[in-house]
Enzyme design. Structure first.
Site, PDB file in Angstrom:
ATOM      1  N   ARG A  20       0.727  -1.174   0.018  1.00  0.00           N
ATOM      2  CA  ARG A  20      -0.029  -0.043   0.006  1.00  0.00           C
ATOM      3  C   ARG A  20       0.832   1.263   0.040  1.00  0.00           C
ATOM      4  O   ARG A  20       2.209   1.079   0.034  1.00  0.00           O
ATOM      5  CB  ARG A  20      -0.804  -0.011   1.047  1.00  0.00           C
ATOM      6  CG  ARG A  20      -0.206  -0.115   2.327  1.00  0.00           C
ATOM      7  CD  ARG A  20      -1.148   0.055   3.515  1.00  0.00           C
ATOM      8  NE  ARG A  20      -1.974  -0.798   3.809  1.00  0.00           N
ATOM      9  CZ  ARG A  20      -1.735  -1.973   4.585  1.00  0.00           C
ATOM     10  NH1 ARG A  20      -0.500  -2.322   4.860  1.00  0.00           N
ATOM     11  NH2 ARG A  20      -2.727  -2.695   5.022  1.00  0.00           N
ATOM     12  N   ASP A  41       5.862  -7.537   1.625  1.00  0.00           N
ATOM     13  CA  ASP A  41       5.249  -6.895   2.733  1.00  0.00           C
ATOM     14  C   ASP A  41       4.957  -7.609   3.878  1.00  0.00           C
ATOM     15  O   ASP A  41       4.455  -8.889   3.629  1.00  0.00           O
ATOM     16  CB  ASP A  41       3.844  -6.047   2.242  1.00  0.00           C
ATOM     17  CG  ASP A  41       3.354  -4.845   3.196  1.00  0.00           C
ATOM     18  OD1 ASP A  41       3.635  -3.872   2.831  1.00  0.00           O
ATOM     19  OD2 ASP A  41       3.021  -5.240   4.429  1.00  0.00           O
ATOM     20  N   ASP A  63       9.072  -9.889   6.189  1.00  0.00           N
ATOM     21  CA  ASP A  63       9.352  -9.082   7.486  1.00  0.00           C
ATOM     22  C   ASP A  63      10.613  -8.700   7.346  1.00  0.00           C
ATOM     23  O   ASP A  63      11.638  -9.455   7.396  1.00  0.00           O
ATOM     24  CB  ASP A  63       9.047 -10.026   8.603  1.00  0.00           C
ATOM     25  CG  ASP A  63       9.443  -9.336   9.947  1.00  0.00           C
ATOM     26  OD1 ASP A  63       9.755  -8.045   9.884  1.00  0.00           O
ATOM     27  OD2 ASP A  63       9.135  -9.774  11.108  1.00  0.00           O
ATOM     28  N   VAL A  64      10.805  -7.281   7.189  1.00  0.00           N
ATOM     29  CA  VAL A  64      12.177  -6.627   6.784  1.00  0.00           C
ATOM     30  C   VAL A  64      13.074  -6.838   8.188  1.00  0.00           C
ATOM     31  O   VAL A  64      14.208  -6.703   8.154  1.00  0.00           O
ATOM     32  CB  VAL A  64      12.082  -5.264   6.479  1.00  0.00           C
ATOM     33  CG1 VAL A  64      11.367  -5.074   5.192  1.00  0.00           C
ATOM     34  CG2 VAL A  64      11.336  -4.424   7.511  1.00  0.00           C
ATOM     35  N   TYR A 155      10.257   7.830  15.945  1.00  0.00           N
ATOM     36  CA  TYR A 155      10.209   7.803  14.686  1.00  0.00           C
ATOM     37  C   TYR A 155      11.377   8.603  13.895  1.00  0.00           C
ATOM     38  O   TYR A 155      12.285   8.342  13.113  1.00  0.00           O
ATOM     39  CB  TYR A 155       8.917   8.374  14.080  1.00  0.00           C
ATOM     40  CG  TYR A 155       8.578   8.376  12.471  1.00  0.00           C
ATOM     41  CD1 TYR A 155       8.199   7.067  11.959  1.00  0.00           C
ATOM     42  CD2 TYR A 155       8.787   9.359  11.655  1.00  0.00           C
ATOM     43  CE1 TYR A 155       8.202   7.155  10.595  1.00  0.00           C
ATOM     44  CE2 TYR A 155       8.796   9.511  10.453  1.00  0.00           C
ATOM     45  CZ  TYR A 155       8.309   8.374   9.777  1.00  0.00           C
ATOM     46  OH  TYR A 155       8.116   8.309   8.460  1.00  0.00           O
ATOM     47  N   LYS A 159      14.412   7.739  11.667  1.00  0.00           N
ATOM     48  CA  LYS A 159      14.735   8.202  10.149  1.00  0.00           C
ATOM     49  C   LYS A 159      15.953   8.639  10.032  1.00  0.00           C
ATOM     50  O   LYS A 159      16.682   8.875   8.949  1.00  0.00           O
ATOM     51  CB  LYS A 159      13.746   9.166   9.748  1.00  0.00           C
ATOM     52  CG  LYS A 159      12.379   8.195   9.790  1.00  0.00           C
ATOM     53  CD  LYS A 159      12.237   7.218   8.636  1.00  0.00           C
ATOM     54  CE  LYS A 159      11.051   6.441   8.376  1.00  0.00           C
ATOM     55  NZ  LYS A 159      11.232   5.412   7.106  1.00  0.00           N
ATOM     56  N   THR A 190      -1.001   9.083   2.839  1.00  0.00           N
ATOM     57  CA  THR A 190      -1.353   7.406   3.018  1.00  0.00           C
ATOM     58  C   THR A 190      -1.853   7.270   4.318  1.00  0.00           C
ATOM     59  O   THR A 190      -1.940   8.051   5.280  1.00  0.00           O
ATOM     60  CB  THR A 190       0.115   6.719   2.824  1.00  0.00           C
ATOM     61  OG1 THR A 190       0.813   7.113   4.227  1.00  0.00           O
ATOM     62  CG2 THR A 190       0.937   7.177   1.707  1.00  0.00           C
ATOM     63  N   THR A 193      -0.409   8.744   7.728  1.00  0.00           N
ATOM     64  CA  THR A 193      -0.500  10.035   8.355  1.00  0.00           C
ATOM     65  C   THR A 193      -2.119  10.206   8.626  1.00  0.00           C
ATOM     66  O   THR A 193      -2.331  11.199   8.821  1.00  0.00           O
ATOM     67  CB  THR A 193      -0.075  11.139   7.402  1.00  0.00           C
ATOM     68  OG1 THR A 193      -0.591  10.670   6.145  1.00  0.00           O
ATOM     69  CG2 THR A 193       1.247  11.408   7.327  1.00  0.00           C
TER      70      THR A 193
HETATM   71  P1  NAD Z   1       1.941   2.825   4.682  1.00  0.00           P
HETATM   72  O1  NAD Z   1       1.403   2.408   6.097  1.00  0.00           O
HETATM   73  O2  NAD Z   1       0.875   3.182   3.658  1.00  0.00           O
HETATM   74  O3  NAD Z   1       2.827   1.583   4.038  1.00  0.00           O
HETATM   75  C1  NAD Z   1       3.917   0.901   4.585  1.00  0.00           C
HETATM   76  C2  NAD Z   1       3.967  -0.576   4.422  1.00  0.00           C
HETATM   77  O4  NAD Z   1       5.139  -1.347   5.135  1.00  0.00           O
HETATM   78  C3  NAD Z   1       2.699  -1.302   4.887  1.00  0.00           C
HETATM   79  O5  NAD Z   1       1.841  -1.973   3.798  1.00  0.00           O
HETATM   80  C4  NAD Z   1       3.120  -2.312   5.839  1.00  0.00           C
HETATM   81  O6  NAD Z   1       2.406  -3.497   6.092  1.00  0.00           O
HETATM   82  C5  NAD Z   1       4.432  -2.323   5.599  1.00  0.00           C
HETATM   83  N1  NAD Z   1       5.354  -2.934   6.619  1.00  0.00           N
HETATM   84  C6  NAD Z   1       5.162  -2.544   7.991  1.00  0.00           C
HETATM   85  N2  NAD Z   1       6.104  -3.477   8.532  1.00  0.00           N
HETATM   86  C7  NAD Z   1       6.863  -4.249   7.544  1.00  0.00           C
HETATM   87  C8  NAD Z   1       7.727  -5.130   7.905  1.00  0.00           C
HETATM   88  N3  NAD Z   1       8.436  -5.492   9.252  1.00  0.00           N
HETATM   89  N4  NAD Z   1       8.047  -6.012   6.701  1.00  0.00           N
HETATM   90  C9  NAD Z   1       7.557  -5.585   5.575  1.00  0.00           C
HETATM   91  N5  NAD Z   1       6.762  -4.682   5.498  1.00  0.00           N
HETATM   92  C10 NAD Z   1       6.305  -4.132   6.716  1.00  0.00           C
HETATM   93  O7  NAD Z   1       3.058   3.847   4.818  1.00  0.00           O
HETATM   94  P2  NAD Z   1       3.796   4.811   3.816  1.00  0.00           P
HETATM   95  O8  NAD Z   1       3.155   6.283   4.118  1.00  0.00           O
HETATM   96  O9  NAD Z   1       3.610   4.405   2.399  1.00  0.00           O
HETATM   97  O10 NAD Z   1       5.319   4.815   4.162  1.00  0.00           O
HETATM   98  C11 NAD Z   1       6.200   4.285   3.479  1.00  0.00           C
HETATM   99  C12 NAD Z   1       7.711   4.787   4.029  1.00  0.00           C
HETATM  100  O11 NAD Z   1       7.570   6.189   3.576  1.00  0.00           O
HETATM  101  C13 NAD Z   1       7.826   4.538   5.343  1.00  0.00           C
HETATM  102  O12 NAD Z   1       9.244   4.202   5.854  1.00  0.00           O
HETATM  103  C14 NAD Z   1       7.655   5.927   6.215  1.00  0.00           C
HETATM  104  O13 NAD Z   1       8.202   6.227   7.056  1.00  0.00           O
HETATM  105  C15 NAD Z   1       8.019   6.636   4.822  1.00  0.00           C
HETATM  106  N6  NAD Z   1       7.464   8.072   4.979  1.00  0.00           N
HETATM  107  C16 NAD Z   1       6.266   8.289   4.942  1.00  0.00           C
HETATM  108  C17 NAD Z   1       5.579   9.679   4.931  1.00  0.00           C
HETATM  109  C18 NAD Z   1       4.100   9.956   5.019  1.00  0.00           C
HETATM  110  O14 NAD Z   1       3.760  10.991   5.366  1.00  0.00           O
HETATM  111  N7  NAD Z   1       3.253   9.086   4.507  1.00  0.00           N
HETATM  112  C19 NAD Z   1       6.526  10.757   5.224  1.00  0.00           C
HETATM  113  C20 NAD Z   1       7.854  10.562   5.069  1.00  0.00           C
HETATM  114  C21 NAD Z   1       8.333   9.118   5.134  1.00  0.00           C
END
Ligand code: NAD
Length: 280
Positions: A20, A41, A63-64, A155, A159, A190, A193
């Protein structure tokens, strides 16, 4: 065909957290341009649904935080699609709240997924890429890795660590043929947030904007890219301001409340429950 399209076509790209959000938007854009995309994922149902609906050849439970799981994922990608050209370490979680209220298990989970998972993935990819003398690792950090915010302490720590790690790995491999990039998104619409309002005066980015940034990094590897540009410029500008002025500005834009008292608990609940339990 654009330069980006030509550059990504035929590349084998593995994306973590691809079920996602940003990961899925990136997989979609790459798949559309003819890259060979694999998503992994931890959310088994979601990754299967996304992989099937996109028509991907490889979508797997990953699982990362588990090196064996990561190796198995990369093995599957290699067997089905060929050696990985690009690994996008994107999986991440963002539970929010005051540090005094954060259970230790949640603290550990944030660091495990956001930081350790990126290190595990980078190591696995580097070991496979070095013998070929080429390959590209793109680590998704955040602008929260360059700023600091109430309600987001662990968090931010996770990062910041990704930035230090990726920059170090990059200089360590100078001349190896391998590339390392950091993608730093601002607020993105997403699930991560959900229930937050963002920073006053700044439009949230869309996952497709970040995907476009990742594609541009694949086409032309650079050490670091911030998306959105406007938010990125504000983050960079703040580094040059005296601390008191920068922090006063952040307060003026509501930054102190975004992840504390301005969070809508009802809209936020489903995400917090998923993120805090992920991997249990
Ligand atoms: P999201 O929650 O929509 O998607 C993240 C995905 O990571 C999920 O599908 C979840 O199941 C998966 N995940 C979680 N733990 C996992 C694991 N142990 N192994 C494998 N998969 C795992 O979040 P997003 O907004 O798409 O975020 C993606 C990346 O971008 C993240 O690293 C987040 O920190 C970063 N990010 C997001 C934003 C934001 O505002 N959305 C801003 C800055 C950075």
């Amino acid at each position: 065909m654009t330069d980006t399209a030509a550059a990504v076509r035929g590349k084998v790209v593995a994306i973590t957290g691809g079920a996602r959000g940003i990961g899925l938007a990136t997989a979609t854009a790459l798949h559309r341009l003819g890259a060979h995309v694999a998503i992994g994922d931890i959310d088994e149902q979601a990754v299967r649904a996304s992989g099937k609906s996109l028509g991907l050849d490889v979508y797997a439970t990953l699982d990362v935080t588990d090196p064996d799981s990561f190796e198995a994922f990369l093995d599957e990608v290699q067997t089905r699609l060929g050696p990985v050209d690009v690994l996008v370490n994107n999986a991440g979680i963002m539970p929010v709240g005051l540090i005094a209220d954060e259970p230790d298990a949640v603290t550990r989970r944030i660091l495990d997924i956001n930081t350790y998972g990126v290190i595990v993935g980078t190591k696995a990819a580097v070991r496979r890429m070095l013998p070929r003398g080429r390959g590209h690792v793109i680590n998704v950090s955040s602008m929260a890795g360059e700023t600091y915010t109430a309600g987001l302490s662990t968090y931010c720590a996770s990062k910041y660590a990704v930035i230090g790690f990726t920059e170090s790995v990059r200089v360590e491999h100078r001349g190896s043929g391998l590339d390392f990039s950091l993608m730093l998104p601002s607020f993105v619409n997403t699930e991560l947030t959900a229930g937050t309002k963002g920073i006053r005066g700044f439009r949230n980015a869309e996952p497709e904007d970040i995907a476009a940034g990742i594609l541009s990094l694949i086409a032309r590897p650079r050490p670091k890219l911030r998306v959105s540009r406007v938010f990125g410029a504000a983050v960079v500008a703040q580094k040059f301001l005296p601390r008191r002025v920068g922090e006063a500005l952040t307060r003026l834009l509501g930054g102190e409340h975004v992840f504390t008292d301005d969070v809508d608990p009802v809209q936020r609940r489903a995400y917090e429950e998923r993120a805090r339990a992920q991997g249990d």
